[in-house]
Write an enzyme that holds these catalytic residues in place. Structure first.
Site, mmCIF file in Angstrom:
data_model
loop_
_atom_site.group_PDB
_atom_site.id
_atom_site.type_symbol
_atom_site.label_atom_id
_atom_site.label_comp_id
_atom_site.label_asym_id
_atom_site.label_seq_id
_atom_site.Cartn_x
_atom_site.Cartn_y
_atom_site.Cartn_z
ATOM 1 C CE LYS A 93 -3.879 1.864 2.711
ATOM 2 N NZ LYS A 93 -4.691 1.871 3.779
ATOM 3 C CB SER A 112 -8.209 3.486 2.694
ATOM 4 O OG SER A 112 -7.330 2.879 3.853
ATOM 5 C CB SER A 153 -8.306 0.589 5.427
ATOM 6 O OG SER A 153 -9.103 1.827 5.525
HETATM 7 N N1 GLN Z 1 -13.249 4.035 6.358
HETATM 8 C C1 GLN Z 1 -12.433 4.444 7.463
HETATM 9 C C2 GLN Z 1 -12.166 5.889 7.561
HETATM 10 O O1 GLN Z 1 -12.435 6.280 6.435
HETATM 11 C C3 GLN Z 1 -11.486 3.480 7.928
HETATM 12 C C4 GLN Z 1 -10.211 3.724 7.042
HETATM 13 C C5 GLN Z 1 -9.033 2.900 7.488
HETATM 14 O O2 GLN Z 1 -9.243 1.827 8.159
HETATM 15 N N2 GLN Z 1 -8.007 3.569 6.906
HETATM 16 O O3 GLN Z 1 -11.613 6.345 8.512
#
Ligand code: GLN
Length: 485
Positions: free
Chosen positions: A78, A153, A177
């Site tokens: 990532k 994400s 994410s």
């Molecule tokens: N959807 C969540 C957020 O926007 C989790 C994102 C993540 O785990 N990085 O914060």
């Protein structure tokens, strides 16, 4: 193109180790697959074709190293994990040209185990989002249906693994994410216990919530990668000094006799799509057939989890992202005359809308007069939520439920930020509590024909139990096919 890319990580590692296939063949196969599928999938911000091929040839010349469990295996990171000398953007314009001069600890451990990196994956900017639509560069498509999102994400990581461009990717999980894109893309994703894997070199979003984890095509692969990456790191004060068990030894159980699975009513009722419920319930029924006992458990504070998470995550983000000021890192507006104008212009032009929204809200909940009402209150709810889990785990070994209320949706369908936040309802509690959680693909939804992930959550450091149960279930479910691309 050969069919090597359809193998799991564990299978390809064995073929490489025995010398049956050469690293250069495997890397070339992944690169060919990337070339063939990227125009539609768009999972990768950076493709490291030359570096990977050069490394592959050097490794083949030296011959297999039996001490390296990932010898020659192509992987993707990532794009918020630092890889020395390779652009690390965080999906943001502000870091568009940032080239780190050090490796993340997890990356060092993968390198030491023999992994070959072929690319860096697209993501929601600074990991803020659940669909990868918030990347500053482009949207990634779901390999099962390119009109749909891959989840987020870590959507690029999910899509690259599902599309067969590599054998594993690393994701990070602050509120789901790793698990959401794994569920949407039909792969296995594990968020370990907070502190299990060092966060050194992970560009921070919510430091008390962030964890690195594997995104792969089998539970065995997840266990193998966790084995390589887990363990204390003096460079991350929150990484824990707890002995690392033998995760692979936890696999191969014959049945689920003696295992108790908790089913929280808050995860199985209102707001859950029927097709997701059905696929998850079938998997639970399969576990019962294998000897598991199921019991109802209560996670009564679930309804406050979203508010609590977004207050804490935004507060931490506003503080973490203050370092991106145009002076020390990344993009700088060169027209401003005054220092303060340079900060403002660099941040306004460098950060996307969602990131700015969160910095503003995070700063607000931390400001004097509001700190107690919002941040402190959220911190208290977080503690109570953790206690809810402790009580639940007194009654069961693992909790099972859906990862997400829906399967992958069509791009643009959740344009309202609140609708997007609500998708995280089942994933964020594990981050608030610091407990391990994973997504296991359990089939396709009967309406959307898109993958459905079953979520397991466990007490801190219960990864061996979780992986053991998941692998046994995986063996008894119909094998998950790869998407036709
Ligand atoms: N959807 C969540 C957020 O926007 C989790 C994102 C993540 O785990 N990085 O914060």
């Amino acid at each position: 193109m050969s069919e090597l890319h359809t193998k799991t990580l564990s299978e390809i590692a064995a073929l490489l180790k025995s010398g049956e296939v050469k690293v250069a063949e495997v890397v070339a196969d992944c690169l060919a697959r990337i070339e063939a599928t990227e125009p539609r999938v768009k999972a990768l911000i950076t493709v490291m074709a030359e570096e990977a091929m050069a490394q592959a040839k050097a490794m083949d010349a030296a011959g297999p190293d039996p001490d390296k469990p990932l010898w020659g295996v192509p992987m993707v990171l990532k794009d918020l994990l630092t890889l020395k000398g390779v652009k690390t953007t965080c999906g943001s314009k502000i870091l568009e040209d940032f080239v780190p001069f050090y490796d993340a600890t997890a990356v060092t451990r993968l390198k030491d185990a023999g992994a070959v990196f072929v690319g860096k994956a697209n993501m929601d900017e600074f990991a803020m989002g659940s669909s990868t639509e918030n990347s500053a560069f482009f949207m990634t498509a779901n390999p099962w249906d390119v009109d749909r999102v891959p989840g987020g994400s870590s959507g690029g990581s999910g899509a690259t693994v599902a599309a067969g461009q590599c054998f594993a990717a690393l994701g990070t999980d602050t509120g789901g994410s790793i698990r959401t894109p794994s569920s949407f893309c039909g792969i296995v994703g594990l968020k370990p216990t907070y502190g299990r894997i060092s966060r050194f070199g992970l560009i921070a979003y919510g430091s008390s919530l962030d964890q690195i984890g594997p995104m792969v095509r089998s539970v065995e692969d997840a266990a193998l990668l966790l084995q390589v990456m887990a363990g204390h790191d003096p460079k991350d004060s929150t990484s824990v000094d707890v002995p690392v068990p033998d995760y692979l030894a936890a696999l191969g159980r014959e049945d689920l006799d003696g295992v108790t699975i908790g089913l929280p009513e808050e995860y199985w009722g209102e707001g859950l799509d029927e097709e997701v419920k059905e696929a998850c319930a079938n998997a639970v029924a399969e576990m019962e057939k294998l000897g598991a006992k199921t019991v109802p458990v209560k996670l009564a504070l679930t309804e406050y989890a979203i508010a609590t998470y977004y207050i804490i995550a935004m507060a931490e983000a506003s503080s973490n992202l203050s370092r991106f000021d145009g002076v020390r890192f990344g993009y700088r507006n060169k027209k401003a005359d005054e220092l303060i104008d340079m900060y403002t212009a660099s941040r306004t032009e460098g950060f996307g809308d969602e990131v700015q929204r969160r910095i503003i809200m995070g700063t607000y909940v931390l400001s004097s007069g509001y700190y107690d009402a919002y941040y402190n209150k959220a911190a208290k709810v977080r503690r109570l939520l953790r206690q809810d889990f402790e009580k639940a785990f007194a009654q069961c070994d693992l909790i099972a439920g859906p990862v997400c209320p829906t399967t992958a949706f069509v791009k643009g369908a959740k344009a309202d930020p609140l609708q997007m936040y609500l998708l995280d309802i089942f994933t964020i509690s594990a981050n608030l509590a610091g407990i391990p959680a994973m997504s296991l693909p359990v089939g396709l939804g009967k309406d959307s024909s898109m993958p459905v992930g079953l979520q397991f959550m466990g007490a801190p450091f219960s990864e061996p139990t979780m992986l053991g149960v998941a692998e046994c279930l995986e063996r008894h479910l119909d094998p998950m096919p790869m998407p036709e691309l």
